[in-house]
Design an enzyme around this catalytic site. Structure first.
Site, PDB file in Angstrom:
ATOM      1  N   THR A 182      28.448  14.665 -35.555  1.00  0.00           N
ATOM      2  CA  THR A 182      28.577  15.820 -36.452  1.00  0.00           C
ATOM      3  C   THR A 182      29.959  15.714 -37.091  1.00  0.00           C
ATOM      4  OG1 THR A 182      29.575  17.179 -34.751  1.00  0.00           O
ATOM      5  CG2 THR A 182      27.183  17.282 -34.926  1.00  0.00           C
ATOM      6  N   GLU A 329      21.999  17.473 -35.798  1.00  0.00           N
ATOM      7  CA  GLU A 329      21.286  17.647 -34.522  1.00  0.00           C
ATOM      8  C   GLU A 329      19.775  17.712 -34.698  1.00  0.00           C
ATOM      9  OE1 GLU A 329      23.946  19.223 -35.534  1.00  0.00           O
ATOM     10  OE2 GLU A 329      25.328  19.707 -33.918  1.00  0.00           O
ATOM     11  N   LYS A 437      32.824  40.373 -39.865  1.00  0.00           N
ATOM     12  CA  LYS A 437      32.443  41.614 -39.190  1.00  0.00           C
ATOM     13  C   LYS A 437      33.439  42.700 -39.555  1.00  0.00           C
ATOM     14  CE  LYS A 437      30.145  43.012 -35.015  1.00  0.00           C
ATOM     15  NZ  LYS A 437      29.869  42.778 -33.615  1.00  0.00           N
ATOM     16  N   TRP A 442      27.977  43.498 -39.912  1.00  0.00           N
ATOM     17  CA  TRP A 442      28.022  42.119 -40.393  1.00  0.00           C
ATOM     18  C   TRP A 442      27.934  42.076 -41.913  1.00  0.00           C
ATOM     19  CZ3 TRP A 442      29.455  39.089 -36.647  1.00  0.00           C
ATOM     20  CH2 TRP A 442      29.054  39.362 -35.330  1.00  0.00           C
TER      21      TRP A 442
HETATM   22  P1  ADP Z   1      28.418  19.856 -39.682  1.00  0.00           P
HETATM   23  O1  ADP Z   1      27.729  20.769 -38.714  1.00  0.00           O
HETATM   24  O2  ADP Z   1      29.421  19.024 -39.065  1.00  0.00           O
HETATM   25  O3  ADP Z   1      28.837  20.548 -40.967  1.00  0.00           O
HETATM   26  P2  ADP Z   1      25.853  18.931 -40.614  1.00  0.00           P
HETATM   27  O4  ADP Z   1      25.741  18.110 -41.807  1.00  0.00           O
HETATM   28  O5  ADP Z   1      25.008  18.623 -39.459  1.00  0.00           O
HETATM   29  O6  ADP Z   1      27.333  18.809 -40.186  1.00  0.00           O
HETATM   30  O7  ADP Z   1      25.691  20.407 -41.077  1.00  0.00           O
HETATM   31  C1  ADP Z   1      24.688  21.264 -40.657  1.00  0.00           C
HETATM   32  C2  ADP Z   1      24.982  22.630 -41.179  1.00  0.00           C
HETATM   33  O8  ADP Z   1      24.962  22.640 -42.600  1.00  0.00           O
HETATM   34  C3  ADP Z   1      23.970  23.670 -40.792  1.00  0.00           C
HETATM   35  O9  ADP Z   1      24.214  24.173 -39.507  1.00  0.00           O
HETATM   36  C4  ADP Z   1      24.169  24.725 -41.863  1.00  0.00           C
HETATM   37  O10 ADP Z   1      25.266  25.567 -41.563  1.00  0.00           O
HETATM   38  C5  ADP Z   1      24.529  23.916 -43.064  1.00  0.00           C
HETATM   39  N1  ADP Z   1      23.352  23.756 -43.914  1.00  0.00           N
HETATM   40  C6  ADP Z   1      22.521  22.703 -43.990  1.00  0.00           C
HETATM   41  N2  ADP Z   1      21.559  22.909 -44.891  1.00  0.00           N
HETATM   42  C7  ADP Z   1      21.769  24.151 -45.415  1.00  0.00           C
HETATM   43  C8  ADP Z   1      21.118  24.958 -46.395  1.00  0.00           C
HETATM   44  N3  ADP Z   1      20.066  24.550 -47.051  1.00  0.00           N
HETATM   45  N4  ADP Z   1      21.629  26.180 -46.618  1.00  0.00           N
HETATM   46  C9  ADP Z   1      22.720  26.624 -45.979  1.00  0.00           C
HETATM   47  N5  ADP Z   1      23.387  25.910 -45.059  1.00  0.00           N
HETATM   48  C10 ADP Z   1      22.919  24.696 -44.779  1.00  0.00           C
END
Ligand code: ADP
Length: 542
Positions: A182, A329, A437, A442
């Site tokens: 990640t 993940e 918050k 929220w």
């Molecule tokens: P990191 O967690 O290190 O940023 P990732 O590429 O695995 O790397 O990112 C996943 C995160 O990206 C998700 O948990 C979410 O917060 C965000 N994400 C992915 N796709 C979307 C989407 N379509 N809309 C909003 N957030 C998104």
């Protein structure tokens, strides 16, 4: 139990590689080189070169389960590594070249990478973290221009003498095939180890018509880097479908991508919102310059797609952009904003298309209270943390870190704060660390950002929390204006007022030149918080 009587045929990537040679051998792989020329090869070449690679790596001592790291842009050699390394039983580990050298050093050591394959142009980056890493025994350099220094090996010279055929072993489908970390926006980077089986199942579902729908006749452009979240599985989906694949190399600016899409008649492209924002702005500036008539689907994910972006592509350029959600993940495809026909014609609204959608087959979703972790109703209102499970969702991290992200009853805690409506459409309102918050209530920063970005003068907006003596937190907005456009704080406030409760409206608007970004192009709100968190509590000077 009366057991079924079917063969236990292993679900491995080797099948896709063999199939690509047997049935799609003529299918083309196009790479845009650093000097902007194109190289063309075929899936038959892919198979042949994957065999040579497997021989070469075996000769270097790479065995089952060993990690072979890549530090590469999207190109045909990287695709060979994507297929050849898992097929020989080893694990391909993609290093994200946008990370800081110290993070790369940490990740390569943590993964215990044995061999590194690196683009020649990225050697200076490797040298920065090389002293930190003891496990890498051999460095193989990709790039056709000139000799390799020191004890590095040249990729082509290494493959040249090897035979075209390799007896790929029969693997256990649960064997590890790929390792991705990640990007570390939430603490130390953590490794996700995918199995052959998980990637195969993800690939098959990605090829379903109502998910990403890869077809043999597609021309697939993975704009998403192969060094991040497996390029959303596109390299495997394209090979499995026998689709032509176009790999953009290091040129990811909007003009280069549009040139490539038009020239290669791309039908399917996928990338993060930052990429599409740049492309839309250029299309608006030069309508009709690029012929995108072949394009059937552009997928956007990795961060929230502003509705104005989806609408802009469709209404001004007739292009369909599909919104999808996923994480490293989750391999990464989790949900997609496909509009179900059974919901009736009224459902095809911007609101549905801008949602994160509903899960693809074999992904289950639920959301739980932020304070009490109790399951919440699917009423489109209740905000809680999204949890998912499925055969391509990680069940633990490499090295068993981050145990608190996995629930006792077998779900993965995504860290995304969402609502889910009665039809199962999920909407991300925040990441749990970004949610604001205020006075115990929220506030969704994403909803405010989307509304701000629908203002004609606003190019980008990020909303984040600042400390407040009474309300504990209040929203602030960092705004980048479009070139040559103006908008005052009052105008922006007036733009938001009709859409939100009064307490949601940002206390301040900061006009900035650029929103800080993570290594993968997402807004880095922690940086904004660091800089401006005390803006509302600081005593006025003088
Ligand atoms: P990191 O967690 O290190 O940023 P990732 O590429 O695995 O790397 O990112 C996943 C995160 O990206 C998700 O948990 C979410 O917060 C965000 N994400 C992915 N796709 C979307 C989407 N379509 N809309 C909003 N957030 C998104």
């Amino acid at each position: 139990m009366l057991a079924g009587r079917m063969m236990d045929y292993p679900l491995t990537l080797t099948h896709f590689l063999e199939r690509a040679r047997t049935y799609h051998g003529r299918c083309e792989i196009v790479t845009q080189n650093p000097d902007r020329t194109s190289s063309r090869s075929t899936y038959a070449d892919l198979h042949r070169r994957a065999a040579k690679l497997a021989h070469a790596l075996t000769r270097l001592g790479v065995g089952a389960g060993d990690r072979v790291a890549t530090l590469c842009w999207n190109h045909a050699r990287h695709l060979e590594l994507y297929l050849g390394v898992p097929a020989m039983g080893a694990v391909v580990h993609t290093l994200n070249l946008r990370l800081h050298p110290s993070e790369l050093g940490y990740i390569a050591s943590h993964a215990e990478d044995k061999v590194l394959v690196v683009d020649r142009s990225l050697l200076p980056l490797y040298r920065k973290f090389a002293p930190q890493v003891r496990c890498i025994r051999r460095v193989i350099v990709v790039g056709d221009d000139g000799p390799v220094e020191g004890d590095g090996l040249d990729y082509e010279a290494l493959l040249a003498p090897e035979p075209d055929h390799f007896d790929f072993p029969t693997l256990d489908e649960r064997a590890a095939a790929m390792l991705c970390y990640t990007s570390g926006t939430t603490g130390n980077p953590k490794g996700v180890l995918y199995s052959h089986r998980s990637i195969v199942l993800h690939t098959l579902v990605s090829c379903m018509h109502d998910t990403l729908g890869f077809r043999e006749r597609d021309v697939v452009l993975p704009v998403v880097p192969m060094f991040h979240a497996m390029a959303w599985g596109m390299p495997y989906s394209a090979v499995a479908a026998g689709a032509r694949i176009v790999l953009p190399g290091p040129h990811l600016d909007p003009a280069s991508l549009l040139d490539l899409m038009a020239r290669e008649r791309v039908t399917f492209a996928a990338g993060v919102p930052t990429i599409w924002l740049g492309i839309l702005a250029l299309l608006d500036e030069h309508p009709g310059r690029w012929d995108l008539s072949a394009m059937r689907s552009m997928v956007i994910g990795g961060a929230a797609a502003p509705p104005s972006l989806l609408d802009g592509f469709r209404s001004r350029h007739g292009l369909t952009v599909t919104h999808a959600w996923g994480m490293t993940e989750t391999n990464p495809l989790g949900t997609i904003a496909h509009v179900r026909a059974s919901l009736g014609p009224g459902a095809d609204s911007l609101d549905t298309r801008a949602s994160q959608g509903y899960p693809v087959p074999f992904i289950d979703q639920r959301h739980v209270g932020l304070d009490d972790s109790r399951p919440l109703p699917w009423d489109g209102q209740s905000m809680g943390e999204l949890e998912v499970r499925g055969p391509w969702v990680a069940s633990s991290y490499f090295g068993d870190e981050g145990e608190d992200r996995f629930t006792k009853d077998g779900w993965f805690k995504t860290g995304d704060v969402v609502t889910i409506d009665g039809e199962g459409y999920m909407r991300i309102t925040d990441r749990s660390k970004d949610v604001i918050k205020s006075g115990g209530e929220w506030i969704s920063s994403v909803a405010l950002e989307n509304a701000l970005m629908s203002h004609p003068a606003v190019l980008e907006a990020a909303v984040f929390a600042a400390r407040h003596p009474v309300w504990s937190e209040r929203p602030l907005a960092a705004v980048v204006l479009r070139q040559g456009q103006t908008a005052s704080k009052d105008e922006l406030r007036a733009h938001l007022e009709p859409r939100f409760a009064k307490f949601w409206l940002p206390d301040e608007y900061l006009f900035v030149e650029r929103i800080p970004r993570t290594s993968t192009g997402k807004f880095l709100k922690s940086k904004l918080r660091e800089e401006f968190a005390d803006l509302l509590t600081a005593k006025p000077s003088g």
